[in-house]
Design a protein around this motif. Sequence first.
Motif, mmCIF file in Angstrom:
data_model
loop_
_atom_site.group_PDB
_atom_site.id
_atom_site.type_symbol
_atom_site.label_atom_id
_atom_site.label_comp_id
_atom_site.label_asym_id
_atom_site.label_seq_id
_atom_site.Cartn_x
_atom_site.Cartn_y
_atom_site.Cartn_z
ATOM 1 N N THR A 1 0.806 -1.054 0.075
ATOM 2 C CA THR A 1 -0.186 -0.042 -0.019
ATOM 3 C C THR A 1 0.767 1.484 -0.006
ATOM 4 O O THR A 1 0.348 2.230 0.364
ATOM 5 N N SER B 1 3.376 1.268 2.017
ATOM 6 C CA SER B 1 3.523 1.648 3.395
ATOM 7 C C SER B 1 5.142 1.726 3.855
ATOM 8 O O SER B 1 5.429 2.160 4.676
ATOM 9 N N LEU C 1 -4.659 2.508 2.914
ATOM 10 C CA LEU C 1 -5.604 1.350 2.410
ATOM 11 C C LEU C 1 -5.264 1.444 0.706
ATOM 12 O O LEU C 1 -4.805 2.641 0.413
ATOM 13 N N ARG C 2 -5.396 0.527 0.019
ATOM 14 C CA ARG C 2 -5.436 0.647 -1.455
ATOM 15 C C ARG C 2 -6.614 -0.091 -2.048
ATOM 16 O O ARG C 2 -6.898 -1.182 -1.387
ATOM 17 N N LEU D 1 -4.152 -3.965 -5.201
ATOM 18 C CA LEU D 1 -3.327 -4.677 -4.105
ATOM 19 C C LEU D 1 -3.187 -6.117 -4.595
ATOM 20 O O LEU D 1 -2.251 -6.730 -4.507
ATOM 21 N N LEU E 1 -5.996 -6.695 3.464
ATOM 22 C CA LEU E 1 -6.188 -5.515 4.529
ATOM 23 C C LEU E 1 -7.009 -6.137 5.867
ATOM 24 O O LEU E 1 -6.463 -5.527 6.800
ATOM 25 N N SER F 1 -3.800 5.074 -0.617
ATOM 26 C CA SER F 1 -2.435 4.799 -1.621
ATOM 27 C C SER F 1 -2.853 5.773 -2.718
ATOM 28 O O SER F 1 -1.740 6.275 -3.172
ATOM 29 N N TYR G 1 -12.419 -0.225 1.755
ATOM 30 C CA TYR G 1 -11.706 0.612 0.826
ATOM 31 C C TYR G 1 -12.951 1.729 0.530
ATOM 32 O O TYR G 1 -12.390 2.871 0.482
#
Length: 473
Positions: free
Chosen positions: A75, A77, A153-154, A159, A205, A239, A309
């Motif tokens: 994501t 991250s 989140l993505r 993802l 997620l 994201s 999401y």
Amino acid sequence: MRWLGCHRLGPIWKALLVFVAIAFTGQLLGFFNKSWMQQERPRSVFPLSSDDAHGSPLGPCRPHTHIMFLKTHKTASSTVLNMLYRFGEERGLHFALPLGYQFGYPLLFNAHRVKGYRGPHAMEFHIMGNHMRFHKPEVEKVMPADSFYFSILRDPVALAESSYAYYKAVAPAFKRAKGLSDFANDPRRYYDPRLRNNHYARNLLWFDFGLDHNANYTFALAHRGEAEIRKSFNLILISEYFDQSMVLLRHALCWPLDAVVSFSLNARQMKPPGGGSWGSKSMLGAALALTDEQRQKLREWNALDWHLYQAFNRTFWEEVERFGRARMEAEVTLLRTRREVLARVCLRDGGKPVEANRIRDKTIRPFQSGLVKILGYELQPGLDNSTRQACLRMIRPEIQYKDLLDLQQFPHAQPAPGAALAAGGAPIRREPLPPKIAEQLGGNSVERDWDGTRLGRNVSLTVRERDGKDRFR
């Protein structure tokens, strides 16, 4: 008045006297100063202190220094974690670091997996951000009560594409499928919930937030999970709108601009089948191409993630509206401009990510993973020391950065004889768990990380085990 005697002096002496008179008058009137008469020394593009230019916080607010970031998978991250590492290192903050490179993932987080943890709030930890499966009761034993919790989140389809490329070799569901489109057509044909590492293939997620990713979707279940996350987290970023997310995060934390300016880490490039030269991003897109119908099937397969999401994407744009659209556009422009400036200063090749084997400094080469090639950056030559160090922080890969912080916080923890060295030159060490805790976590003599890495008493990683850590990102 003989002492004047100018009529007896030659032209050269007359000119010299005139120049001295002008210079003396100019000094009296302040026309000349050192910066005019001497070449000014070049200044670093980075602020020297938190009160300088791009380093100044926002108005009268006080910067947050107690921060918990849930580092979700695939994501962006790792880029966020780099910001936290930089911010904390520059200010001498104390990190809650894992014994390895993540907190016992995919097991639920346990406070005793934090290196140096000696009991609830026995010492102050400022920042926590390595991979974990979230379990708030245990996190609260480590982090102060006023900690700011956030995550990112993505879109589950994007993802899934990234997860397939990174985890095909370790997730049985992906390994069995010929391609992502094959998996998307009939996920249940390949997915067995009992097999290790298959969590990468469904509702990843939801899983990272500590929830049951194999539960069948219901409206009530999805809303309960959403409500639990809203209760625990102060901010959820998106994201796909990374720069807007950084603006919101900056204001929420009252951080200076440079703290949220970043270069994208862990950029990927697909490995070509059967060898040959490396392809471009378009090649990677073609390899993972999905039809609209297959994308919809992946959303249905990851229905719990899709719910999260959609829900937090709506909340995100509500936050943007409260912030002000025009104000957001202006601040995003400012952030992107600053990023371009720092890229020109810091990076070779126009700031574009490059293949690891092209990076001359082996200590900043990213580890490689799965079907993709992880790209990195190379620093501009000739930087002054302070600028070089600031630039290096922005591009240092996650594993090397964690090892560096570990060494700074635990300088007296000596590696076992023959212990492996990380790419940054820092020894990779493991701290044994207290006997009671080791017993609770599955055995007193040997503890294993998610990929089977041994984290037992006085055991150091071998080179082979260390190389397996490239799958963490």
